[in-house]
Design a protein around this motif. Structure first.
Motif, PDB file in Angstrom:
ATOM      1  N   LEU A  31       0.862  -0.997  -0.132  1.00  0.00           N
ATOM      2  CA  LEU A  31      -0.026   0.155   0.036  1.00  0.00           C
ATOM      3  C   LEU A  31       1.093   1.537  -0.025  1.00  0.00           C
ATOM      4  CD1 LEU A  31      -2.266  -0.898   2.544  1.00  0.00           C
ATOM      5  CD2 LEU A  31      -2.701  -1.421   0.379  1.00  0.00           C
ATOM      6  N   ASP A  32       0.089   2.542  -0.332  1.00  0.00           N
ATOM      7  CA  ASP A  32       1.002   3.411  -0.091  1.00  0.00           C
ATOM      8  C   ASP A  32       0.377   4.929   0.801  1.00  0.00           C
ATOM      9  OD1 ASP A  32       1.594   3.044  -3.471  1.00  0.00           O
ATOM     10  OD2 ASP A  32      -0.679   3.420  -3.683  1.00  0.00           O
ATOM     11  N   PHE A  33       1.794   5.494   1.157  1.00  0.00           N
ATOM     12  CA  PHE A  33       1.371   5.793   2.346  1.00  0.00           C
ATOM     13  C   PHE A  33       1.126   7.587   2.886  1.00  0.00           C
ATOM     14  CE2 PHE A  33       3.342   9.123   6.006  1.00  0.00           C
ATOM     15  CZ  PHE A  33       1.840   8.300   7.281  1.00  0.00           C
ATOM     16  N   ASP A  34      -0.372   7.152   2.968  1.00  0.00           N
ATOM     17  CA  ASP A  34      -0.614   9.349   2.237  1.00  0.00           C
ATOM     18  C   ASP A  34      -0.381  10.360   3.537  1.00  0.00           C
ATOM     19  OD1 ASP A  34      -2.535  10.844   0.545  1.00  0.00           O
ATOM     20  OD2 ASP A  34      -3.446  10.332   2.801  1.00  0.00           O
ATOM     21  N   THR A  35       0.734  11.297   3.485  1.00  0.00           N
ATOM     22  CA  THR A  35       0.891  11.594   3.929  1.00  0.00           C
ATOM     23  C   THR A  35       0.299  13.093   4.423  1.00  0.00           C
ATOM     24  OG1 THR A  35       1.348  13.707   2.494  1.00  0.00           O
ATOM     25  CG2 THR A  35       3.545  12.157   2.565  1.00  0.00           C
ATOM     26  N   ASP A  36      -0.905  12.751   4.286  1.00  0.00           N
ATOM     27  CA  ASP A  36      -2.567  14.140   4.572  1.00  0.00           C
ATOM     28  C   ASP A  36      -2.910  13.005   5.731  1.00  0.00           C
ATOM     29  OD1 ASP A  36      -1.364  15.857   2.945  1.00  0.00           O
ATOM     30  OD2 ASP A  36      -2.927  15.292   1.454  1.00  0.00           O
ATOM     31  N   SER A  37      -3.138  12.210   5.223  1.00  0.00           N
ATOM     32  CA  SER A  37      -4.365  11.020   6.443  1.00  0.00           C
ATOM     33  C   SER A  37      -3.391  10.386   7.231  1.00  0.00           C
ATOM     34  CB  SER A  37      -4.951  10.362   5.475  1.00  0.00           C
ATOM     35  OG  SER A  37      -4.035   9.729   4.885  1.00  0.00           O
ATOM     36  N   GLN A  38      -2.539  10.787   6.884  1.00  0.00           N
ATOM     37  CA  GLN A  38      -1.387   9.731   7.851  1.00  0.00           C
ATOM     38  C   GLN A  38      -1.454   8.454   7.604  1.00  0.00           C
ATOM     39  OE1 GLN A  38       1.684  11.004   9.191  1.00  0.00           O
ATOM     40  NE2 GLN A  38       1.349  12.195   7.896  1.00  0.00           N
ATOM     41  N   LEU A  39      -2.774   7.493   6.593  1.00  0.00           N
ATOM     42  CA  LEU A  39      -3.072   6.071   6.701  1.00  0.00           C
ATOM     43  C   LEU A  39      -2.175   5.444   5.330  1.00  0.00           C
ATOM     44  CD1 LEU A  39      -6.741   6.534   7.264  1.00  0.00           C
ATOM     45  CD2 LEU A  39      -4.733   5.885   8.971  1.00  0.00           C
ATOM     46  N   PHE A  40      -1.808   4.118   5.040  1.00  0.00           N
ATOM     47  CA  PHE A  40      -1.354   3.087   3.944  1.00  0.00           C
ATOM     48  C   PHE A  40      -3.213   3.247   3.371  1.00  0.00           C
ATOM     49  CE2 PHE A  40       1.166   2.121   7.310  1.00  0.00           C
ATOM     50  CZ  PHE A  40       2.677   2.464   6.053  1.00  0.00           C
TER      51      PHE A  40
END
Length: 255
Positions: free
Chosen positions: A26-35
């Motif tokens: 999966l990709d780490f989303d910096t805005d939501s701090q979620l994968f």
């Protein structure tokens, strides 16, 4: 794909279901701090269009519609199948793709072809390259205890499946059932699990044994190595099954 003795279909096989799970990073989303699985929503629409060409036109949502897909990372949330068949089927979720079949529709050659098509559709559905995280090939078998006239489940296990159920010396009471997993290392990246349990089938009113033969890879492998791994995993599962089952029971499955 070469034909070997492991490709022979038993006429009365105990197979309940075969499942191949492919997971990717999966990709780490910096805005939501979620994968997150970037592009998943678009991939579902594209995949649905592609598999419909192979008559997988029945579409089912497996999650509550009020919950977002991100709450189901590495869990199937969409199912695709032919309208007149329960199996085979494809299942897709964030970071996971599953290919399921059952004994009625299973041959290794047919299942292998189903996987090849499914993987092609999967890769074509994403704009990004998918990096494999893990792969698992699982066979689920079930057999009634009385299939050869036996009445004691523990004697059946030892005599026909080479599984010994022992009561622990530090417990009281009689042993009523088993449910355990044995894990074996095949090589640095591939493992074999045998998950076996006794139980009672309330519908047929009889005791039985269910076992899962699971071959899985826990290291990233390249897509160029995927087919080789899949064939090797099937060979491991097939040989394990044939060594586990004694001749009278194997003959019963063959007739």
């Amino acid at each position: 794909m070469p034909t070997t003795s492991s490709n022979i279909k038993l006429s009365n096989a105990p197979l309940q279901e075969v499942i191949l799970d492919i997971k990717w990073n999966l990709d780490f989303d910096t805005d939501s701090q979620l994968f997150i699985d970037t592009g998943f929503a678009e991939a579902v629409l594209k995949f649905s269009s592609l598999v419909s060409r192979d008559h997988f036109t029945s579409f089912e949502i497996l999650r509550p519609e009020i919950l977002p897909n991100i709450a189901f990372n590495y869990k199937p949330v969409y199912r695709f199948r032919k309208p007149d068949l329960r199996f085979p089927l494809y299942q897709l979720g964030p970071g996971i793709f599953s290919i399921n079949s059952n004994n009625e529709h299973y041959t290794w050659e047919g299942y292998y072809e189903l996987v090849q098509k499914g993987v092609q559709f999967l890769q074509a559905s994403y704009a990004k390259p998918l990096v494999i995280k893990s792969i698992e090939l699982r066979y689920i078998d079930n057999v009634p205890i009385n299939i050869l006239g036996d009445t004691d489940k523990f004697e059946f296990l030892e005599k026909h499946l080479n599984v010994k159920a022992e009561k622990y010396s530090f417990t009281e009471g009689s042993l009523e059932g088993i449910n355990f997993i044995k894990k074996f290392k095949i090589n640095d990246t591939t493992f074999l699990n045998i998950d076996i349990a006794t139980g009672y089938d309330t519908e047929n009113k009889q005791e039985g044994v269910t076992w899962h033969t699971i071959v899985y890879c826990i290291e990233n492998i390249l897509w160029s190595d995927f087919n080789n791994w899949l064939n090797e995993a099937h060979q491991i599962a097939s040989e394990t099954f044939k060594k586990m089952i004694n001749k009278p029971l194997y003959d019963k499955f063959s007739n």
